[in-house]
Write an enzyme that holds these catalytic residues in place. Sequence first.
Site, PDB file in Angstrom:
ATOM      1  CG  HIS A  85      10.012   0.817   3.139  1.00 22.33           C
ATOM      2  ND1 HIS A  85      10.119   2.079   3.721  1.00 22.33           N
ATOM      3  CD2 HIS A  85       8.868   1.337   2.151  1.00 22.33           C
ATOM      4  CE1 HIS A  85       9.369   2.971   3.581  1.00 22.33           C
ATOM      5  NE2 HIS A  85       8.592   2.573   2.427  1.00 22.33           N
ATOM      6  CG  ASN A 158       7.150   7.036   3.797  1.00 26.44           C
ATOM      7  OD1 ASN A 158       7.584   5.921   4.416  1.00 26.44           O
ATOM      8  ND2 ASN A 158       6.943   7.397   2.533  1.00 26.44           N
TER       9      ASN A 158
HETATM   10 FE1  HDE Z   1       4.563   0.994   1.072  1.00 26.45          FE
HETATM   11  N1  HDE Z   1       5.094  -0.990   0.818  1.00 26.45           N
HETATM   12  N2  HDE Z   1       3.648   1.149  -0.787  1.00 26.45           N
HETATM   13  N3  HDE Z   1       4.291   3.118   1.327  1.00 26.45           N
HETATM   14  N4  HDE Z   1       5.823   1.038   2.567  1.00 26.45           N
HETATM   15  C1  HDE Z   1       5.890  -1.601   1.516  1.00 26.45           C
HETATM   16  O1  HDE Z   1       5.304  -3.952   2.173  1.00 26.45           O
HETATM   17  C2  HDE Z   1       3.089  -0.007  -1.449  1.00 26.45           C
HETATM   18  C3  HDE Z   1       3.809   3.828   0.264  1.00 26.45           C
HETATM   19  C4  HDE Z   1       5.810   2.161   3.799  1.00 26.45           C
HETATM   20  O2  HDE Z   1       8.728  -1.656   8.031  1.00 26.45           O
HETATM   21  C5  HDE Z   1       5.802  -2.999   1.097  1.00 26.45           C
HETATM   22  O3  HDE Z   1       5.954  -5.219   3.868  1.00 26.45           O
HETATM   23  C6  HDE Z   1       2.553   0.482  -2.561  1.00 26.45           C
HETATM   24  C7  HDE Z   1       3.527   4.992   0.999  1.00 26.45           C
HETATM   25  C8  HDE Z   1       6.525   1.646   4.763  1.00 26.45           C
HETATM   26  O4  HDE Z   1       7.888  -3.258   7.153  1.00 26.45           O
HETATM   27  C9  HDE Z   1       5.027  -3.237   0.238  1.00 26.45           C
HETATM   28  C10 HDE Z   1       2.302   1.690  -2.439  1.00 26.45           C
HETATM   29  C11 HDE Z   1       3.735   5.198   2.195  1.00 26.45           C
HETATM   30  C12 HDE Z   1       6.994   0.286   4.597  1.00 26.45           C
HETATM   31  C13 HDE Z   1       4.541  -1.710  -0.136  1.00 26.45           C
HETATM   32  C14 HDE Z   1       3.161   2.159  -1.271  1.00 26.45           C
HETATM   33  C15 HDE Z   1       4.597   3.749   2.357  1.00 26.45           C
HETATM   34  C16 HDE Z   1       6.313  -0.225   3.276  1.00 26.45           C
HETATM   35  C17 HDE Z   1       7.123  -3.899   0.849  1.00 26.45           C
HETATM   36  C18 HDE Z   1       1.777   2.790  -3.406  1.00 26.45           C
HETATM   37  C19 HDE Z   1       3.977   6.302   3.369  1.00 26.45           C
HETATM   38  C20 HDE Z   1       7.600  -0.590   5.368  1.00 26.45           C
HETATM   39  C21 HDE Z   1       7.403  -4.580   2.213  1.00 26.45           C
HETATM   40  C22 HDE Z   1       0.411   2.338  -3.500  1.00 26.45           C
HETATM   41  C23 HDE Z   1       2.721   6.631   3.915  1.00 26.45           C
HETATM   42  C24 HDE Z   1       7.201  -1.332   6.604  1.00 26.45           C
HETATM   43  C25 HDE Z   1       6.236  -4.579   2.927  1.00 26.45           C
HETATM   44  C26 HDE Z   1       8.036  -2.150   7.063  1.00 26.45           C
HETATM   45  C27 HDE Z   1       6.423  -1.295   2.891  1.00 26.45           C
HETATM   46  C28 HDE Z   1       3.657  -1.338  -1.074  1.00 26.45           C
HETATM   47  C29 HDE Z   1       3.308   3.333  -1.002  1.00 26.45           C
HETATM   48  C30 HDE Z   1       5.259   3.506   3.618  1.00 26.45           C
HETATM   49  C31 HDE Z   1       5.234  -3.929  -1.288  1.00 26.45           C
HETATM   50  C32 HDE Z   1       1.956  -0.566  -3.654  1.00 26.45           C
HETATM   51  C33 HDE Z   1       2.611   6.207   0.346  1.00 26.45           C
HETATM   52  C34 HDE Z   1       6.845   2.556   6.148  1.00 26.45           C
HETATM   53  O5  HDE Z   1       3.721  -3.910   0.318  1.00 26.45           O
END
Ligand code: HDE
Length: 710
Positions: A85, A158
């Site tokens: 993201h 999402n």
């Molecule tokens: Fe994320 N995800 N994600 N994700 N995600 C990040 O956090 C992560 C997942 C989502 O505009 C990171 O600040 C893991 C699902 C959005 O700043 C990080 C897993 C969904 C955003 C991270 C998931 C998301 C992130 C990278 C699996 C939808 C952007 C930068 C367990 C429900 C937020 C940050 C923004 C961002 C990890 C799965 C949505 C690395 C480990 C499912 C919208 O922490």
Amino acid sequence: MAEDKPAARSGSFENLVSDYGAGGEFHQHAGEGDERLTTAQGVTIADNQNSLTSGTPGPTALEDFILREKIFHFDHERIPERVVHARGFGAHGLFECTKAIPEITRAAPFQKEGKITETFVRFSTVAGSKGSMDLARDVRGFAVKFYTDEGNWDLVGNNIPVFFIQDAIKFPDLIHSVKPEPDRGFPQAQSAHDNFWDFISLTPESMHMVMWQMSDRAIPRSFRFMEGFGVHTFRFVNAEGQSSFVKFHWKPKLGLQSVLWDEALKINGADPDRHRRDLWEAITAGDFPEWELGLQIFDEEFANRFDFDVLDPTKIIPEELVPLTIVGTLTLDRVVDNFFAETEQVAFCTQNVVPGIDFTDDPLLQGRNFSYLDTQLKRLGSPNFTKLPINAPRGCPVHNFQQDGHMQTSNRKGRVNYEPNGWGKGPRAHPLEGYVSYAVRNEGEKRRLRPESFADHYSQARQFFLSQTPVEQGHIRDALVFELSKCHEVEIRARIVAHLLNIDGALAQAVADGLGLTEMPEPAPAARPTRTDLPPSDALSMLKNPPPSFAGRTVGVLAGNGVEAELLTELRSILQAEGAMMKLVAPQVGGVTDSAGTLHPADEKLGGGPSVIFDAVAVLPGTDAAMLAANPAAQDFLTDAHAHCKFIAHRGAEPLIEACALGAKMDEGWVEIGSSSDIDGFVATCRGMRHWPREATLGGNPPLARTFSP
Ligand code: HDE
């Protein structure tokens, strides 16, 4: 050196010009106003154009603290981009509660009708780097920070309601596979490559999400026309401590809309910032985008009746089974003052919840709760990131004994920095109003084992596919063929088709045909056989839920000199009345002079404003008809508008139409406009967004003809 003197400028730019003095020395005009340029230490700078040198020219003095401080700060401007993201765009807004639900949750934003909670929203793509293009085929992030009266609540969702994987431990592998391949460092912001599809082909649980990702949902027209989903099942808890399950849905008031894949490719070239520009322009024009927040609320007993697990993030609950309760409206009404300070430094964390909202045992959510805090420390460099204005709570005070650390700005005053203390000073926990986790009874062996109830990977993928219109199904097929054609390993293509056989036979066959597979593989072994009895859900189709009007959309008008004055004025005002916009594309950005002699400055120069960036077009060449007919950019404008099934208004455009060989192909999507009632009719037609029947006549792949099913 006096001959290098910059040309004299006039008007408000004058004070910005650095200049050479009469004696040849270079100096700067004093700026307007009282604000002085200073160092970070507050020392007023006398010269911001020249380093301190010994001799002119001569070696730069190490003691030039003004130069060194400026460059030092510049050298450290970048912070690590988000691992996923990375490319995002944020805006401020307000959430207004339209239906209070205190009986279901004690969460502050939902206690009273009319209650307003400040928010910050960041939209994003997942795979690409910060500088990648907006219209990648990708999932869009939809992250909302609510600055509630009881602390910050982050709903980090999402635009697709399910996810690729069921367990957090697989996330790094999923993301590695979609990111540029490590040896060659490409492709950027694309899933169309071997590594991604290799991983997917070996991860059957991803097939439901893959259907969504291959649908037009992954190439939205802009952020304003997307749904958002919390994805996981969360818990609501009321003041009595009773809990229910909840799923969050954001519904755009402007309706859903996407672009076509060929448009996406071309928009990425014409305007890689399409989505952020669109949001910026809408908000600054006062056309504030709005979403309704819908909730699916159900209890444990109801959840147990489903034959899938509501804690499995690869599953949806069809809206037909649990209809949405609309509880509020989110309005984005303010762009950021500074992209870095707000959009880049905003730190969303799934574990930011407030009293009334709690987690479930969804293994993906549990893993996320660890990951987000960790990633913010890496990105922002200090545990004090919570004190940055964009991250600090606004609706309530913050009192605790956390102290020190990098960039500390608000240590407590006085002697007491621990609790309990006998000094009678400082904040204390509040057992009644504080956050209390819902008391879930957990038992079982500590093991690494996926629940049996997570085993069905195909039934909802099939249900999603069968819920689409034939046009949408055709696009899913085309996307799969495109993506898999970018995989060089035939084996990987075949493995995906083997999964598709468990979803829909006609789709599998059409993809195999599109790829030129010589042999149909055996269906992939399935842990659970696909259910064929799930009824289609209309809520899953974009085209079955058309937008209420043409509001928020833009008509691109390709005009030449001599364009009929009245026609242009009327088109603009009728579009305005619809809540839509008109943008003028002309051979020169200076504009065109209409039949009454009025100059209309252009929004885009022809060639810089291709038809792909508009929702519908009008071609009004006026007396420049012959010149435009011979212009390749004008031909592309019209040919693409036709090929992308756009509605096309025209007047006096016959030479261009003939030059594009479109004369015989003009269908009901073409509207000749001469009078106001014609224009009314054109705008009413535009509410359909596209003339889909044209697609089948274009000679590409027709809508999917269903032949057989598993
Ligand atoms: Fe994320 N995800 N994600 N994700 N995600 C990040 O956090 C992560 C997942 C989502 O505009 C990171 O600040 C893991 C699902 C959005 O700043 C990080 C897993 C969904 C955003 C991270 C998931 C998301 C992130 C990278 C699996 C939808 C952007 C930068 C367990 C429900 C937020 C940050 C923004 C961002 C990890 C799965 C949505 C690395 C480990 C499912 C919208 O922490």
